[in-house]
Design an enzyme around this catalytic site. Structure first.
Site, PDB file in Angstrom:
ATOM      1  CE  LYS A  44      63.346  35.343  28.383  1.00  0.00           C
ATOM      2  NZ  LYS A  44      64.719  34.688  28.840  1.00  0.00           N
ATOM      3  CD  GLN A  88      66.218  33.039  31.745  1.00  0.00           C
ATOM      4  OE1 GLN A  88      65.439  32.918  30.656  1.00  0.00           O
ATOM      5  NE2 GLN A  88      66.406  34.053  32.407  1.00  0.00           N
ATOM      6  CG  ASP A 111      69.516  35.144  25.157  1.00  0.00           C
ATOM      7  OD1 ASP A 111      68.498  36.255  24.850  1.00  0.00           O
ATOM      8  OD2 ASP A 111      69.814  34.355  25.857  1.00  0.00           O
TER       9      ASP A 111
END
Ligand code: NAP
Length: 277
Positions: A44, A88, A111
Site C-alpha cells: 500500500k 490493517q 476501506d
C-alpha cells in the site's frame, strides 16, 4: 488493469496538485508484526508513492492498548493532510476491531468498513466501496462480463469481502447466493454459478467439480499452500480449463484491491476539500 487504474489516479493527483495545491494523504496503521499484514502495508505504501500521495505509516507494537490505538485514530481524524485512514486487520486479539473501525471518521474510511459506509452501500448511495469487492466489479466491467440476471455465488460472508461482494452483485441485478461454513450441498450450489467468487481463506478449496463449464471464477483468497507458496482459494490448475474467465493468485484480485484503495483515497481527498469528482 490495476496499473491502468493507478496511472489514472496518478494523472488526477497531479491535476489536483497543480490546480488546488493539495496532495492526498493516506495513513496506514499496523499493530504487531504479522508478516502477511507487513507485506500488505508495504504494498500500500509503494502504491501511494507511485501515484504521488503522501503516505504515513504508524507501526505500533503488539502490546498497544485499545486506548492508545483509539487516541491515534482520533489524532488522524483531525489531521487535515490525512484524507484516508486504514487500520490493517486483523488486529491482535486483545484489541476490539469493531470499536476501532467505529472511531474512524466515515469520510476518511477508505476501506468502507464503518457502519455509516456499510449502510450507504446497502442503500446503493455510497461514497466509497470496499476495495476488494469494488476491484472485482471493476474487473467484471472491464472484461464486459454481464452480471444482470446471472447466477452469482459468493463463498464466504465476511464483512470485508463476502457480504459486500454479494451486495454489489445484487446492485447489478445478479441473482446472488452467499455461502458459508454451514451451507448444505456447497458443491451443488457452486455448480449453479455463472459467476463464482471464492472468499474462503482455505487454499485450493474450490475444486473442478464445483465449477460449471464456462463459468467466470473470481479468486479472492490469499492463502499459503503446503510449501508455503502464495495461492488462492481455487484449485487454479484443475479449474482453469473449465471456466471462461479466472483470476490468478498472485496477480488477480490483490493488485485490484490496492488500486481501488488509491481511487478511494483520491475521492476522500476531493470530498473533504469540496472538489467535484
Ligand atoms: P474470513 O473472515 O475468514 O471469512 C471466511 C468465510 O469463509 C466465512 O464466511 C466462512 O464461513 C467461510 N468458510 C470457511 N470455511 C468454509 C467452508 N468449508 N465452506 C464454506 N464456507 C466456508 O475471511 P475473509 O477476510 O473474507 O478473507 C477470505 C480470503 O480472502 C482470505 O484468503 C483472505 O486472505 C483473502 N483476502 C484477500 C484480499 C485481496 O486483496 N485479495 C482482501 C481481503 C481478503 P462462516 O461465516 O460460517 O465462518
Amino acid at each position: 488493469m490495476a496499473a491502468d487504474t493507478k496511472a489514472r489516479v496518478k494523472e488526477l493527483t497531479e491535476a489536483l496538485k497543480n490546480t488546488y495545491h493539495i496532495t492526498p494523504g493516506l495513513a496506514v496503521v499496523i499493530v504487531g508484526d504479522d508478516p502477511a499484514s507487513r507485506v500488505y502495508v508495504n504494498n500500500k505504501k509503494k502504491a501511494c508513492e507511485a501515484v504521488g500521495f503522501v503516505s504515513e505509516e504508524y507501526a505500533l507494537p503488539a502490546e498497544t492498548t485499545q486506548e492508545e490505538l483509539l487516541a491515534l485514530v482520533e489524532t488522524l481524524n483531525s489531521k487535515p493532510d490525512i484524507n484516508g485512514i486504514l487500520v490493517q486487520l486483523p488486529l491482535p486479539k486483545h484489541l476490539d476491531d469493531k470499536a476501532v473501525i467505529a472511531a474512524i471518521n466515515p469520510q476518511k474510511d477508505v476501506d468502507a468498513f464503518h457502519a455509516v459506509n456499510v449502510g450507504k452501500i446497502m442503500l446503493g448511495e455510497y461514497d466509497f466501496l470496499p476495495c476488494t469487492p469494488a476491484g472485482v466489479m471493476e474487473m467484471l466491467h472491464s472484461y464486459q462480463i454481464p452480471v444482470e440476471g446471472r447466477e452469482c455465488v459468493v463463498i464466504g460472508r465476511s464483512n470485508i469481502v463476502g457480504k459486500p461482494m454479494g451486495m454489489l452483485l445484487l446492485h447489478e441485478n445478479g441473482t446472488v447466493t452467499i455461502c458459508h461454513s454451514r451451507t448444505k450441498n456447497l458443491a451443488e450450489v457452486c455448480r449453479r454459478a455463472d459467476i463464482l467468487v471464492a472468499a474462503v481463506g482455505i487454499p485450493k478449496f474450490v475444486k473442478a467439480d464445483m465449477v460449471k463449464e464456462g463459468a467466470v471464477v473470481i479468486d479472492v483468497g490469499m492463502d499459503r499452500d503446503e510449501n508455503g507458496k502464495l495461492c488462492g482459494d481455487v484449485d487454479f490448475e484443475n479449474v482453469k480449463d473449465k471456466c471462461s474467465f479466472i483470476t490468478p493468485v498472485p496477480g488477480g484480485v490483490g493488485p485490484m484491491t490496492i488500486a481501488t484503495l488509491m481511487k478511494n483515497t483520491l475521492k476522500a481527498c476531493k470530498l473533504q476539500n469540496n472538489i467535484a469528482d
